[in-house]
Design a protein around this motif. Sequence first.
Motif, PDB file in Angstrom:
ATOM      1  N   PHE A   1     -35.451  97.559 -35.834  1.00 24.07           N
ATOM      2  CA  PHE A   1     -36.345  98.702 -36.001  1.00 24.07           C
ATOM      3  C   PHE A   1     -36.597  99.383 -34.658  1.00 24.07           C
ATOM      4  CE2 PHE A   1     -40.755 100.168 -35.661  1.00 24.07           C
ATOM      5  CZ  PHE A   1     -40.781 101.151 -36.628  1.00 24.07           C
ATOM      6  N   ALA A   2     -36.888  98.576 -33.615  1.00 27.15           N
ATOM      7  CA  ALA A   2     -37.139  99.148 -32.291  1.00 27.15           C
ATOM      8  C   ALA A   2     -35.896  99.850 -31.744  1.00 27.15           C
ATOM      9  CB  ALA A   2     -37.606  98.048 -31.340  1.00 27.15           C
ATOM     10  N   ALA A   3     -34.714  99.253 -31.965  1.00 28.24           N
ATOM     11  CA  ALA A   3     -33.484  99.868 -31.471  1.00 28.24           C
ATOM     12  C   ALA A   3     -33.223 101.207 -32.162  1.00 28.24           C
ATOM     13  CB  ALA A   3     -32.307  98.915 -31.690  1.00 28.24           C
ATOM     14  N   MET A   4     -33.469 101.274 -33.466  1.00 30.30           N
ATOM     15  CA  MET A   4     -33.261 102.533 -34.181  1.00 30.30           C
ATOM     16  C   MET A   4     -34.263 103.598 -33.746  1.00 30.30           C
ATOM     17  SD  MET A   4     -30.591 102.433 -35.833  1.00 30.30           S
ATOM     18  CE  MET A   4     -30.875 104.119 -36.383  1.00 30.30           C
ATOM     19  N   MET A   5     -35.488 103.181 -33.421  1.00 31.58           N
ATOM     20  CA  MET A   5     -36.451 104.170 -32.919  1.00 31.58           C
ATOM     21  C   MET A   5     -35.986 104.707 -31.568  1.00 31.58           C
ATOM     22  SD  MET A   5     -40.569 104.013 -32.434  1.00 31.58           S
ATOM     23  CE  MET A   5     -40.826 104.581 -34.114  1.00 31.58           C
ATOM     24  N   ALA A   6     -35.393 103.824 -30.736  1.00 36.88           N
ATOM     25  CA  ALA A   6     -34.862 104.283 -29.446  1.00 36.88           C
ATOM     26  C   ALA A   6     -33.766 105.329 -29.665  1.00 36.88           C
ATOM     27  CB  ALA A   6     -34.330 103.093 -28.652  1.00 36.88           C
ATOM     28  N   LEU A   7     -32.862 105.079 -30.629  1.00 35.45           N
ATOM     29  CA  LEU A   7     -31.790 106.043 -30.920  1.00 35.45           C
ATOM     30  C   LEU A   7     -32.348 107.341 -31.511  1.00 35.45           C
ATOM     31  CD1 LEU A   7     -29.084 103.636 -32.397  1.00 35.45           C
ATOM     32  CD2 LEU A   7     -29.137 104.668 -30.121  1.00 35.45           C
ATOM     33  N   TRP A   8     -33.354 107.221 -32.363  1.00 38.89           N
ATOM     34  CA  TRP A   8     -33.959 108.401 -32.978  1.00 38.89           C
ATOM     35  C   TRP A   8     -34.586 109.305 -31.909  1.00 38.89           C
ATOM     36  CZ3 TRP A   8     -39.060 110.219 -33.805  1.00 38.89           C
ATOM     37  CH2 TRP A   8     -39.196 111.186 -34.816  1.00 38.89           C
ATOM     38  N   CYS A   9     -35.314 108.704 -30.970  1.00 38.79           N
ATOM     39  CA  CYS A   9     -35.907 109.483 -29.875  1.00 38.79           C
ATOM     40  C   CYS A   9     -34.813 110.062 -28.969  1.00 38.79           C
ATOM     41  CB  CYS A   9     -36.858 108.605 -29.064  1.00 38.79           C
ATOM     42  SG  CYS A   9     -38.332 108.076 -29.965  1.00 38.79           S
ATOM     43  N   ALA A  10     -33.745 109.267 -28.746  1.00 35.61           N
ATOM     44  CA  ALA A  10     -32.637 109.767 -27.928  1.00 35.61           C
ATOM     45  C   ALA A  10     -31.973 110.957 -28.603  1.00 35.61           C
ATOM     46  CB  ALA A  10     -31.621 108.648 -27.700  1.00 35.61           C
ATOM     47  N   GLY A  11     -31.945 110.994 -29.934  1.00 32.21           N
ATOM     48  CA  GLY A  11     -31.382 112.136 -30.659  1.00 32.21           C
ATOM     49  C   GLY A  11     -32.155 113.413 -30.370  1.00 32.21           C
ATOM     50  N   HIS A  12     -33.466 113.369 -30.328  1.00 29.28           N
ATOM     51  CA  HIS A  12     -34.269 114.548 -29.996  1.00 29.28           C
ATOM     52  C   HIS A  12     -33.986 115.022 -28.577  1.00 29.28           C
ATOM     53  CE1 HIS A  12     -36.778 114.933 -33.583  1.00 29.28           C
ATOM     54  NE2 HIS A  12     -36.837 113.601 -33.629  1.00 29.28           N
ATOM     55  N   ILE A  13     -33.860 114.045 -27.650  1.00 28.09           N
ATOM     56  CA  ILE A  13     -33.558 114.423 -26.269  1.00 28.09           C
ATOM     57  C   ILE A  13     -32.182 115.084 -26.185  1.00 28.09           C
ATOM     58  CG2 ILE A  13     -33.181 113.533 -23.943  1.00 28.09           C
ATOM     59  CD1 ILE A  13     -35.166 111.296 -24.605  1.00 28.09           C
ATOM     60  N   ALA A  14     -31.204 114.530 -26.932  1.00 27.61           N
ATOM     61  CA  ALA A  14     -29.849 115.090 -26.911  1.00 27.61           C
ATOM     62  C   ALA A  14     -29.840 116.522 -27.447  1.00 27.61           C
ATOM     63  CB  ALA A  14     -28.914 114.209 -27.747  1.00 27.61           C
ATOM     64  N   ILE A  15     -30.624 116.800 -28.485  1.00 29.84           N
ATOM     65  CA  ILE A  15     -30.681 118.159 -29.037  1.00 29.84           C
ATOM     66  C   ILE A  15     -31.220 119.133 -27.994  1.00 29.84           C
ATOM     67  CG2 ILE A  15     -31.879 119.590 -30.737  1.00 29.84           C
ATOM     68  CD1 ILE A  15     -31.668 117.240 -32.690  1.00 29.84           C
ATOM     69  N   MET A  16     -32.278 118.735 -27.303  1.00 22.75           N
ATOM     70  CA  MET A  16     -32.886 119.639 -26.313  1.00 22.75           C
ATOM     71  C   MET A  16     -32.006 119.801 -25.071  1.00 22.75           C
ATOM     72  SD  MET A  16     -36.975 118.864 -26.627  1.00 22.75           S
ATOM     73  CE  MET A  16     -36.850 117.100 -26.793  1.00 22.75           C
ATOM     74  N   GLN A  17     -31.094 118.843 -24.843  1.00 17.30           N
ATOM     75  CA  GLN A  17     -30.194 118.946 -23.704  1.00 17.30           C
ATOM     76  C   GLN A  17     -28.863 119.606 -24.057  1.00 17.30           C
ATOM     77  OE1 GLN A  17     -30.920 118.249 -20.529  1.00 17.30           O
ATOM     78  NE2 GLN A  17     -33.028 117.723 -21.176  1.00 17.30           N
ATOM     79  N   GLY A  18     -28.724 120.057 -25.319  1.00 15.59           N
ATOM     80  CA  GLY A  18     -27.520 120.780 -25.699  1.00 15.59           C
ATOM     81  C   GLY A  18     -26.483 119.974 -26.425  1.00 15.59           C
ATOM     82  N   TRP A  19     -26.673 118.659 -26.601  1.00 13.73           N
ATOM     83  CA  TRP A  19     -25.717 117.824 -27.331  1.00 13.73           C
ATOM     84  C   TRP A  19     -26.175 117.754 -28.796  1.00 13.73           C
ATOM     85  CZ3 TRP A  19     -26.706 113.724 -23.044  1.00 13.73           C
ATOM     86  CH2 TRP A  19     -26.106 114.156 -21.863  1.00 13.73           C
ATOM     87  N   GLN A  20     -26.000 118.869 -29.474  1.00 11.57           N
ATOM     88  CA  GLN A  20     -26.633 119.024 -30.770  1.00 11.57           C
ATOM     89  C   GLN A  20     -25.990 118.169 -31.852  1.00 11.57           C
ATOM     90  OE1 GLN A  20     -26.623 123.246 -31.463  1.00 11.57           O
ATOM     91  NE2 GLN A  20     -28.132 123.657 -29.836  1.00 11.57           N
ATOM     92  N   THR A  21     -24.672 118.044 -31.859  1.00 12.88           N
ATOM     93  CA  THR A  21     -23.991 117.242 -32.897  1.00 12.88           C
ATOM     94  C   THR A  21     -24.422 115.785 -32.808  1.00 12.88           C
ATOM     95  OG1 THR A  21     -22.099 118.744 -32.840  1.00 12.88           O
ATOM     96  CG2 THR A  21     -21.771 116.563 -33.841  1.00 12.88           C
ATOM     97  N   LEU A  22     -24.393 115.238 -31.600  1.00 13.98           N
ATOM     98  CA  LEU A  22     -24.827 113.844 -31.404  1.00 13.98           C
ATOM     99  C   LEU A  22     -26.297 113.685 -31.773  1.00 13.98           C
ATOM    100  CD1 LEU A  22     -24.390 110.953 -30.384  1.00 13.98           C
ATOM    101  CD2 LEU A  22     -24.907 111.795 -28.066  1.00 13.98           C
ATOM    102  N   GLY A  23     -27.090 114.658 -31.328  1.00 15.87           N
ATOM    103  CA  GLY A  23     -28.519 114.558 -31.596  1.00 15.87           C
ATOM    104  C   GLY A  23     -28.834 114.561 -33.080  1.00 15.87           C
TER     105      GLY A  23
END
Length: 627
Positions: free
Chosen positions: A38-60
């Motif tokens: 659960f904690a690992a998936m939350m880390a990935l979920w938050c990383a997805g938001h960061i990726a979207i704001m940094q321009g890596w939209q597909t990954l995010g």
Amino acid sequence: MLLFEISMLLTSACAVLLAGWLWWQGQRQRAMPALAGFAAMMALWCAGHIAIMQGWQTLGMALVLANPLMPMFFLHFAVRFVATGYSDALLTRVQRTIPLLYGLTVLLILLSWQFQGGRITHSSHFEAFFAFQGIGWVNLLYTVLLGIAAHGVLAYGWRVHSGNRRRSIEAMFMAGGWGLMLATSFVFLSFGLDWYPWPMLLLPSYLVLLVYGVVRYQLLGINAFANKALLWFVMLVLVMALMALVSASLGQLGMRALAEVPAWQLWLYSVVLLLLASACYQPVARLARGLIYPGVQLTELMLERWRLQLQKSESWPELARLSEQLLSQQLRMNVGVELPDTPLSTAALKIRCQRGLQDWYYELPGWEDVTPGYRLQGEVFAALLLSSCRILEQSLKLADAERKRLDQEHLVELGALSASIAHELRNPLNIISMAAATTPMETRSHIQQQLKRADRLIADLLSYSGQLSLQCSWLPLRPMLEGLKAQQDWQGVQVELQVPDSLQLYADSYRLQQVMINLVDNAMAFCRNQPEAMIQISASATDQMIEIQVHNNGPAIPAEQRAALFQPFVSKRSGGSGLGLAIVRRIMQAHGGEVEHRDDLGWPVSFVLHFRQPQEPIITTQDTAHE
């Protein structure tokens, strides 16, 4: 936007650290690996938001659409957590569906990726942000349903568990409510609401509170860590607030260059400084202790050794001796210890532990002029000694209770043996009595006198050691006492009755006569040689109590003898068996009453009998007869 990125970054970092720690704890707690997922998936979920704001939209978008795995892992954790120490058919069926639900979750995530379950949108606050569309709404609904199912399992666990496991579930529910409130702002833009997701800035706290709520009642070591973490977090917030205040004030003071430094850089510097301070804390603390308390060598190993050695003591003198030895060796000087039931110490330095009204406390006489290091060691040792005093006190109480139990068993055995011997003695005594019939008068009279004494002793033994079966009824008290008076050889002792004519007592007639005869015989033995010897028997009644008083003007009973007055085999008169007053007390206790000795009723010696009466009217009059 910067604050949002920092929040997501902190949440992701905390989640990665917690996932690793929880996975390591999974070696001892079988439910923890699922919580680590659960904690690992939350880390990935938050990383997805960061990726979207940094321009890596597909990954995010791919990482955000994988969010159903978060509640899936939490559901798996909830099932394992509740099933630990408890199992039934319902939990077994739920456990069997877990693999199927994992497969369904992965399938839905793949479909969400394939059919574009999300899109990138912008608002007045964000240049790029995630919003659901199409199958993405199914993804969101499925995520919510999994979360509801997980909390349903926890609710079931709360009902079947108790103690710390139930407390953990309660903490998880509170953390879940907090997380729901924070995560709700995530879907603002999906619903077309141009609102800033302020609650998501506090998302790091959700994961920390959730994990802490789970483990604080299961792993005690985490509480000490949480105490330190909370302290450093508060310090971080205070420093960041102070930096913001300083940044706003620099411009007013004319320091334009410093005022133009971005706030995030000042906060980053603050975090770095706090991390450096945290790393230097222990060495600096040791250095400070060395400067303030020179010569102190207290370690956790030493304190544990002291504690274990002190707890081995089985008596107050042994504990005092061991304490003096341990502390004197540590300080290299003579230290005295004063405890209950131990002599006063002549040492210049003392530790005195005493039992107060509420709890134990210690004093340190003679320690006023010692160095701070020695004083610290003395106080630490005294605190450990107090703990040992409490433990020893409880041990001695338990030992005393066990000794009394064994003494009671011994008395029961002795009573049975006495009764058996008393019955057996009656046969040879009867033979002696018959054989004495042919002896001369003087010899026969002496033998009969001794046989009567032996028979009285046997009767006392049987009365004290045998079973007391009462046959109670309402008795007129005065006629019964007058009958005893007429049968007794008073040997010149004046007897006075002050008993109402109509007073009735609910008691066993035979046992009541036995009580009165024992008290009267005991009184006569001490007062018959007194000038103007007198015995007075009086009685009075209330609604629920009848009190009978037997007074005599013999010599007062010494204070040191009163504690054992009603104990068996304690006799202070010649020819006594030592059972008379003990039998009186036993008969009174069988009636639910009490007997006590008094010397404040105007007579040197008074014995007062208290009979509790049943709820039935007791007829009494105010007139008192005198003889």
